[in-house]
Design an enzyme around this catalytic site. Sequence first.
Site, PDB file in Angstrom:
ATOM      1  N   GLY A 134      12.067  35.352  13.106  1.00 20.68           N
ATOM      2  CA  GLY A 134      12.545  34.460  14.147  1.00 20.68           C
ATOM      3  C   GLY A 134      13.836  35.029  14.711  1.00 20.68           C
ATOM      4  N   TYR A 135      14.248  34.487  15.852  1.00 22.90           N
ATOM      5  CA  TYR A 135      15.430  35.006  16.546  1.00 22.90           C
ATOM      6  C   TYR A 135      16.510  33.953  16.661  1.00 22.90           C
ATOM      7  CZ  TYR A 135      12.914  39.208  17.467  1.00 22.90           C
ATOM      8  OH  TYR A 135      12.254  40.379  17.278  1.00 22.90           O
ATOM      9  N   LEU A 136      17.699  34.303  16.165  1.00 24.38           N
ATOM     10  CA  LEU A 136      18.874  33.470  16.382  1.00 24.38           C
ATOM     11  C   LEU A 136      19.381  33.676  17.809  1.00 24.38           C
ATOM     12  CD1 LEU A 136      20.642  34.141  12.985  1.00 24.38           C
ATOM     13  CD2 LEU A 136      19.666  31.969  13.733  1.00 24.38           C
ATOM     14  N   GLU A 177      15.613  30.203  17.498  1.00 23.56           N
ATOM     15  CA  GLU A 177      15.052  29.749  18.760  1.00 23.56           C
ATOM     16  C   GLU A 177      13.573  29.437  18.550  1.00 23.56           C
ATOM     17  OE1 GLU A 177      15.680  33.181  21.216  1.00 23.56           O
ATOM     18  OE2 GLU A 177      17.835  32.826  21.377  1.00 23.56           O
TER      19      GLU A 177
END
Length: 156
Positions: free
Chosen positions: A28-30, A82
């Site tokens: 996942g992407y911060l 996100e």
Amino acid sequence: MNEIERKFLVENSAFKAQAYKHERIAQGYLNSHPERTVRIRTKGDKCYLTIKGKSNESGTTRLEWETEIPVAEAQSLLELCESGSIDKIRYEVKSGGHIFEVDEFFGENEGLIIAEVELQHEDETFQKPEWLGKEVTGDNRYYNAYLSRNPYKKWK
């Protein structure tokens, strides 16, 4: 800290028989901004925090910093990510003096298979396996951060 790589689409599944290793990856992407990405990745029983900078004009080189983090911390950070995520199996295939990392995507990106080869310098030559297809180096649509926000299944 620079990563130099080229990316290609994969034309068939022949790479699977040539793979010497494979692992499931979830990430996942911060932050998925094209200028800088910050991702959390689980790969097998290990977890990583990775920061990547913007690619150069050719799309082959960019800053990459990565460190292993405890599983509990990764799970907490994944909750802050996100919307959108990446689920894939990474196969490692030797070809000549290089290793190709071949990612078979699942979920919203199912049907997409991308191969990457890391290089020591941008104009380094390498042996291309027969299953390697069109080069997509520098095409932002094939970055995992982009795929997490704009899944492959929705491109059609």
